[in-house]
Design an enzyme around this catalytic site. Structure first.
Site, PDB file in Angstrom:
ATOM      1  N   ASP A 169       0.856  -1.191   0.000  1.00  0.00           N
ATOM      2  CA  ASP A 169       0.000   0.000   0.000  1.00  0.00           C
ATOM      3  C   ASP A 169       0.891   1.240   0.000  1.00  0.00           C
ATOM      4  O   ASP A 169       2.097   1.147   0.224  1.00  0.00           O
ATOM      5  CB  ASP A 169      -0.873  -0.063   1.264  1.00  0.00           C
TER       6      ASP A 169
ATOM      7  N   GLU B  38       2.734   4.917  -3.983  1.00  0.00           N
ATOM      8  CA  GLU B  38       2.726   5.837  -5.154  1.00  0.00           C
ATOM      9  C   GLU B  38       4.047   6.580  -5.294  1.00  0.00           C
ATOM     10  O   GLU B  38       4.397   6.887  -6.441  1.00  0.00           O
ATOM     11  CB  GLU B  38       1.551   6.816  -5.006  1.00  0.00           C
TER      12      GLU B  38
ATOM     13  N   ASP C  22      -8.866   3.138  -2.780  1.00  0.00           N
ATOM     14  CA  ASP C  22      -9.924   3.547  -1.857  1.00  0.00           C
ATOM     15  C   ASP C  22     -11.178   4.037  -2.563  1.00  0.00           C
ATOM     16  O   ASP C  22     -11.456   5.234  -2.626  1.00  0.00           O
ATOM     17  CB  ASP C  22      -9.396   4.620  -0.909  1.00  0.00           C
TER      18      ASP C  22
END
Ligand code: MIG
Length: 771
Positions: A405, A408, A479
């Site tokens: 997670d 990015e 999300d």
């Protein structure tokens, strides 16, 4: 303006102009031509793994001073001013350079108006690309549709919208005006007057695509830095273009079989006792389930590779107990390492100089879950090796998969500065150049670590990705929220990911943020039931959404669909096995299969699973019936067996427990046993359902977990039904698992049984009517 020189070496043609920068063309295959600046040829791509084949091609000058390059599938032409035009083998246009200039959208607001709209909360337009190193503008036909681009928001057809490639974690609701999400996959498919093509822009720096939003006469691509580098991929079908792209960047490897089972997750499960209770409840309610996920709650102060000793006093025993009940465990790992002397991961990384630095040479910190944190420089092979090795702490106690997670990479204190010093393999680079590759390289590190530690096919899930990341990881769409529009977006998002090489993808079923409702949860599990990654996940602070929390009828309907999923796992597994060879994805938009049917170009509320099943889920609240488009051919209602003619739209009743599902006549699916979880024990028997009275099907079987299949340890079965009569042959028998004892082929209401006798299947009876 003229062409000065043309030089050909192997598969590459260099063209020098008097008044235009030089262009290199590289013939990868008859269907793939790379167009780039010469300096791009010496760069190493992170996405492309294929090398130019020996496909024959010819190069000639024409009377107008241009150059033509022909393969058997593509005709490319460059004029003396550098315009590149690509046609198919019949000389019909695919991709043409636009001859005019761009006319930017009217954004010439006075400065004071800018601050007023910003103050009022309307941020105006924030383009990710402020500097441009290169740009291409292509002519847009009135009849042209766009697909691909990974997990962008919005509809199946991307025409009329603009997108940015800059991996971004933004928790506000993902709506169709969003230009960027977590992944950057710059593969654009076009369908121009029915003719399919692909354009793959292989530059990981910030890039922008405007697909006819600025002007209906053109679409354009621009990139912030680095040379122009793109691949033109030709037909003849959209399916073949997609498969060519996927071969170029590498197909999704066959996953372990259990990864196709149902997975339950929740951000906020408190401790081992609560997770054990979740496991027990799954079994108590006979809800098929293979995997539980541990979100960041399991760690000590969000320090990666640690366990909170109060919540999880005995991690190894905890994992073992789950295994005994048939569950696999996946744990989350974030890239941010807590900046804390004395914490071994930090000390180790500092000691070996593994973390990203500022240009002044300081280790860079930003704030994420553990507080101030540092970022591993995953572009460096030694850092990947180190990070992969650290996963032994998880695999040694039996953790079965890892979920990445925040890669990015995200930072609570705002974006990482562009000029941070990153590594690109052996060379120094910058954050701006490596940003979109951070999740890619992190996944690559973990894939290698898990493979080395377990010998099994690694199960890595990542949020951030670049083109080619499918070689290492499964993805989810981040999300989303418990909103009907997000359920509606699931189909285009997963289908476009599938076209973009990411066959193994899923969304958070039920929605991650916001509060789900029983009806939304039901429609979500129905609509997602064939999404390759099948995981229900939600965020703390929002209403719980495990399948039993709403009681009946939600629980029974949910179970009904999980049971359907489990019976069809052999089909999904077959699709993955075939996809690793061909590049064909599991989940497919209708346009993939029926690209010559203008009625399907915008259909984003139906999808195909392989070429046998078509799903038309209910994606709107309060629906009691819906329209379903049946493309040409014949179809069988999966539930009733009713025969339906294609080429028409039908209205079907959709009570809460209904999922319109159709089998395509002439195809088949394997249907495995009903079970609550998968094991490595091979199936003893298999059923096949034929839609209509004819079809052929190739079925694949192996040990479900190891890499032995790459050395031939698998079985292949060929099932043929002709005029209602079935035949079964074994076309490959590896020695990994025993052949099925019995095979039953269902045609209409009859079944034909086959038993194994000396490596061959003998029909037991001609036909047996079962009703
Ligand atoms: O800022 O780990 O997308 O799935 O539950 C939130 C907590 C961080 C974002 C992920 C989500 C996960 C959550 N994470």
């Amino acid at each position: 303006m003229t062409i000065k020189a043309i030089t050909t070496a192997d598969q590459t043609v260099h063209i020098d102009f008097t008044a235009h920068p030089a262009v290199s063309l590289q013939v990868f295959s008859a269907q793939i031509i790379r167009v780039c600046a010469p300096e791009a040829l010496s760069l190493t791509s992170h996405a492309v793994i294929a090398t130019p084949s020996q496909a024959p091609f010819t190069v000639d000058r024409d009377n107008a001073g241009g150059v033509g390059l022909q393969t058997s599938a593509l005709h490319l032409h460059i004029d003396a001013s550098g315009h590149v035009d690509v046609y198919d083998a019949n000389d019909l246009a695919l991709v043409l350079d636009y001859r005019g200039q761009r006319v930017p959208l009217n954004l010439d607001l006075p400065e004071d108006s800018h601050s007023v709209i910003e103050e009022e909360g309307h941020a105006g337009r924030d383009s990710a690309v402020n500097t441009v190193s290169s740009q291409v503008i292509k002519a847009l036909s009135p009849d042209e549709h766009f697909y691909g681009l990974g997990d962008k928001t919005g509809f199946i057809d991307k025409r009329g919208y603009e997108y940015d490639n800059w991996n971004t974690d933004d928790a506000s609701p993902h709506l169709e005006h969003y230009t960027k999400l977590y992944k950057s996959v710059p593969i654009l498919y076009g369908l121009r007057e029915g003719r399919p093509y692909g354009l793959f822009f292989d530059n990981a720096a910030r890039s922008h695509l405007d697909l006819g939003k600025e002007n209906p006469g053109y679409y354009y691509y621009s990139v912030a830095e680095g040379p122009l580098d793109y691949y033109v991929i030709g037909g003849p079908t959209l399916a073949s273009v997609v498969q060519q792209y996927t071969q170029l960047t590498g197909p999704t490897p066959l996953p372990q079989r259990w990864t196709l089972g149902y997975q339950q997750s929740r951000f906020g499960w408190q401790d081992a006792a609560e997770v054990s209770e979740i496991a027990a409840t799954m079994r108590r309610y006979h809800l098929p389930c293979d995997v539980l996920h541990l979100d960041i709650d399991y760690m000590a102060g969000y320090r990666v590779f640690t366990w909170n000793s109060t919540r999880y006093p005995q991690p190894a025993a905890f994992v073992k107990a789950l295994h005994q009940q048939g569950f696999k465990l996946v744990t989350i790992i974030d890239p941010g390492v807590k900046s804390e002397p004395g914490y071994s991961v930090y000390d180790d990384g500092i000691g070996h100089d593994y973390f990203v630095k500022t240009p002044a040479g300081q280790v860079y910190t930003n704030r994420v879950w553990p507080g101030q944190a540092v970022y591993p420089d995953f572009g460096a092979p030694r850092v990947r090796q180190w990070w992969g090795d650290y996963h032994a702490r998880l695999t040694a106690i039996g953790v079965d998969g890892v979920w990445n997670d925040m890669n990015e990479p995200a930072g609570f204190d705002g974006p990482l500065p562009d000029d941070l010093v990153f590594t690109d393999e052996t060379k120094p680079s910058t954050h701006a150049k490596m940003h979109n590759l951070f999740g890619h390289n992190m996944s690559r590190a973990i894939y290698a670590g898990l493979q080395q530690q377990t010998g099994r096919r690694p199960f890595v899930i990542t949020r951030a990705a670049y083109a080619g990341t499918q070689r290492y990881a499964t993805v989810w769409t981040g999300d989303n929220q418990s909103l009907w529009v997000h359920l509606q977006m699931m189909v285009p998002q997963l289908c476009n990911l599938a076209l973009s090489g990411f066959s193994f993808a899923g969304t958070d079923i039920g929605g991650f943020g916001a509060d789900t409702t029983p009806e939304l949860l039901i429609r979500w599990i129905e609509g997602a039931i064939f999404s390759p990654l099948l995981r229900n996940h939600s965020a703390m602070g929002n209403r719980r959404q495990e399948p039993w929390v709403f009681g009946e009828p939600t629980l029974s309907i949910y179970r009904k669909y999980l049971e359907l999923r489990y019976r069809l796992i052999p089909y999904l597994y077959d699709l993955f096995a075939a996809g690793e060879q061909t590049g064909a994805p599991v989940m497919r938009p209708l346009v993939y299969a029926f690209d010559q049917d203008p009625a399907v170009v915008e259909i984003g509320d139906q999808y195909m699973v392989g070429d046998a099943l078509m799903v038309a889920p209910v994606l709107e609240k309060g629906k009691t019936s819906r329209l379903v488009y049946l493309p040409a051919g014949e179809w069988i209602d999966f539930w009733t067996g009713e025969h339906l003619a294609g080429g028409q739209e039908i209205r079907v009743e959709v009570p809460l427990d209904a999922l319109p599902l159709f089998g395509r006549v002439g195809t088949m699916v394997p249907m495995g046993p009903k079970q609550e979880y998968l094991t490595d024990a091979p199936d003893q028997e298999m059923d096949f359902r034929c839609f209509g009275d004819h079809g052929t099907y190739r079925h694949y079987q192996d040990d479900g977990s190891s890499f032995a299949y790459r050395d031939g340890a698998y079985n292949l079965y060929q099932i043929t039904v002709s005029a209602g009569v079935a035949a079964v042959t074994v076309t490959h028998a590896g020695d990994a698992v025993a052949l099925y004892r019995e095979i039953r082929v269902h045609v209409g209401h009859s079944q034909q049984k086959f038993v194994l006798d000396k490596q061959q299947y003998c029909a037991l009876n001609k036909k047996e009517v079962i009703e």
